[in-house]
Scaffold this motif. Structure first.
Motif, PDB file in Angstrom:
ATOM      1  N   UNK A  46       0.840  -1.204   0.000  1.00  0.00           N
ATOM      2  CA  UNK A  46       0.000   0.000   0.000  1.00  0.00           C
ATOM      3  C   UNK A  46       0.873   1.251   0.000  1.00  0.00           C
ATOM      4  N   UNK A  47       1.949   1.245   0.800  1.00  0.00           N
ATOM      5  CA  UNK A  47       2.854   2.389   0.837  1.00  0.00           C
ATOM      6  C   UNK A  47       3.480   2.626  -0.536  1.00  0.00           C
ATOM      7  N   UNK A  48       3.854   1.570  -1.225  1.00  0.00           N
ATOM      8  CA  UNK A  48       4.434   1.717  -2.566  1.00  0.00           C
ATOM      9  C   UNK A  48       3.428   2.330  -3.533  1.00  0.00           C
ATOM     10  N   UNK A  49       2.184   1.898  -3.454  1.00  0.00           N
ATOM     11  CA  UNK A  49       1.146   2.453  -4.333  1.00  0.00           C
ATOM     12  C   UNK A  49       0.885   3.916  -4.005  1.00  0.00           C
ATOM     13  N   UNK A  50       0.789   4.243  -2.709  1.00  0.00           N
ATOM     14  CA  UNK A  50       0.572   5.636  -2.315  1.00  0.00           C
ATOM     15  C   UNK A  50       1.754   6.513  -2.703  1.00  0.00           C
ATOM     16  N   UNK A  51       2.964   5.987  -2.558  1.00  0.00           N
ATOM     17  CA  UNK A  51       4.148   6.758  -2.955  1.00  0.00           C
ATOM     18  C   UNK A  51       4.160   7.032  -4.447  1.00  0.00           C
ATOM     19  N   UNK A 103       1.370   7.130  -6.428  1.00  0.00           N
ATOM     20  CA  UNK A 103       0.186   7.863  -6.867  1.00  0.00           C
ATOM     21  C   UNK A 103       0.050   9.252  -6.248  1.00  0.00           C
ATOM     22  N   UNK A 104       0.342   9.387  -4.966  1.00  0.00           N
ATOM     23  CA  UNK A 104       0.035  10.630  -4.259  1.00  0.00           C
ATOM     24  C   UNK A 104       1.268  11.460  -3.924  1.00  0.00           C
ATOM     25  N   UNK A 105       2.359  10.810  -3.621  1.00  0.00           N
ATOM     26  CA  UNK A 105       3.544  11.533  -3.154  1.00  0.00           C
ATOM     27  C   UNK A 105       4.065  12.572  -4.151  1.00  0.00           C
ATOM     28  N   UNK A 106       4.071  12.309  -5.469  1.00  0.00           N
ATOM     29  CA  UNK A 106       4.552  13.352  -6.390  1.00  0.00           C
ATOM     30  C   UNK A 106       3.744  14.652  -6.297  1.00  0.00           C
ATOM     31  N   UNK A 107       2.438  14.548  -6.113  1.00  0.00           N
ATOM     32  CA  UNK A 107       1.610  15.745  -5.981  1.00  0.00           C
ATOM     33  C   UNK A 107       1.903  16.476  -4.676  1.00  0.00           C
ATOM     34  N   UNK A 108       2.097  15.726  -3.603  1.00  0.00           N
ATOM     35  CA  UNK A 108       2.434  16.347  -2.324  1.00  0.00           C
ATOM     36  C   UNK A 108       3.787  17.050  -2.390  1.00  0.00           C
ATOM     37  N   UNK A 109       4.750  16.427  -3.060  1.00  0.00           N
ATOM     38  CA  UNK A 109       6.057  17.055  -3.209  1.00  0.00           C
ATOM     39  C   UNK A 109       5.972  18.335  -4.033  1.00  0.00           C
ATOM     40  N   UNK A 113       6.446  14.774   4.927  1.00  0.00           N
ATOM     41  CA  UNK A 113       5.668  14.135   3.863  1.00  0.00           C
ATOM     42  C   UNK A 113       5.756  12.617   3.983  1.00  0.00           C
ATOM     43  N   UNK A 114       6.953  12.087   4.256  1.00  0.00           N
ATOM     44  CA  UNK A 114       7.097  10.642   4.427  1.00  0.00           C
ATOM     45  C   UNK A 114       6.298  10.147   5.627  1.00  0.00           C
ATOM     46  N   UNK A 115       6.311  10.904   6.714  1.00  0.00           N
ATOM     47  CA  UNK A 115       5.492  10.541   7.877  1.00  0.00           C
ATOM     48  C   UNK A 115       4.011  10.547   7.537  1.00  0.00           C
ATOM     49  N   UNK A 116       3.595  11.534   6.753  1.00  0.00           N
ATOM     50  CA  UNK A 116       2.195  11.605   6.326  1.00  0.00           C
ATOM     51  C   UNK A 116       1.830  10.414   5.447  1.00  0.00           C
ATOM     52  N   UNK A 117       2.751   9.988   4.590  1.00  0.00           N
ATOM     53  CA  UNK A 117       2.490   8.820   3.741  1.00  0.00           C
ATOM     54  C   UNK A 117       2.336   7.564   4.598  1.00  0.00           C
ATOM     55  N   UNK A 118       3.140   7.447   5.654  1.00  0.00           N
ATOM     56  CA  UNK A 118       2.991   6.298   6.562  1.00  0.00           C
ATOM     57  C   UNK A 118       1.664   6.359   7.312  1.00  0.00           C
ATOM     58  N   UNK A 119       1.244   7.559   7.715  1.00  0.00           N
ATOM     59  CA  UNK A 119      -0.057   7.697   8.381  1.00  0.00           C
ATOM     60  C   UNK A 119      -1.192   7.324   7.426  1.00  0.00           C
ATOM     61  N   UNK A 120      -1.075   7.714   6.161  1.00  0.00           N
ATOM     62  CA  UNK A 120      -2.094   7.336   5.174  1.00  0.00           C
ATOM     63  C   UNK A 120      -2.116   5.826   4.977  1.00  0.00           C
ATOM     64  N   UNK A 121      -0.946   5.205   4.981  1.00  0.00           N
ATOM     65  CA  UNK A 121      -0.868   3.749   4.879  1.00  0.00           C
ATOM     66  C   UNK A 121      -1.575   3.102   6.053  1.00  0.00           C
TER      67      UNK A 121
END
Length: 124
Positions: free
Chosen positions: A39-44, A46-52, A70-78
């Motif tokens: 899930x983290x790989x998929x979120x990274x 799909x979503x991480x480029x927009x957040x960056x 941002x990485x912490x937020x991605x883990x929270x989303x996971x």
């Protein structure tokens, strides 16, 4: 490093870090760690480029340190997607600590695989 290798390494890292921080970071099982890694790989992807992109001004202002947030937020989303009962953090700060530890470990492992591949190529 390949996609599946990174998934496997992140799974092992989730289990190891959860072992160190038992009261602050929870992973229910190896399968949940594997699912969370996927899930983290998929979120990274799909979503991480927009957040960056959205956070580029503050990232530049902090000389790149905002990427930890941002990485912490991605883990929270996971954690939210997988379920807090299966994969969760006690606080956002703990998610940031885990993201720092995972980043450091991924750099070390990536360098190891790169050096190993270079030695194999030289031997051939």
């Amino acid at each position: 490093m390949g996609f599946w290798k990174r998934i496997l390494i992140n799974t092992i890292l989730f289990i190891a870090i959860a072992g160190f921080f038992q009261s602050s970071f929870h992973v229910a099982s190896v399968w949940m760690a594997l699912i969370a890694s996927f899930v983290l790989a998929i979120l990274n992807a799909a979503i991480k480029p927009f957040l960056l992109l959205l956070s580029l001004p503050i990232t530049l202002l902090t000389l790149g340190l905002f990427s930890i947030v941002i990485n912490g937020f991605m883990l929270q989303m996971t954690s939210y997607v997988v379920g807090k009962a299966n994969f969760g953090f006690s606080s956002f700060g703990m998610a940031m600590v885990v993201s720092i530890l995972m980043s450091i470990a991924n750099v070390i492992v990536s360098n190891f695989f790169a050096k190993t591949a270079l030695m194999v190529n030289k031997a051939l």
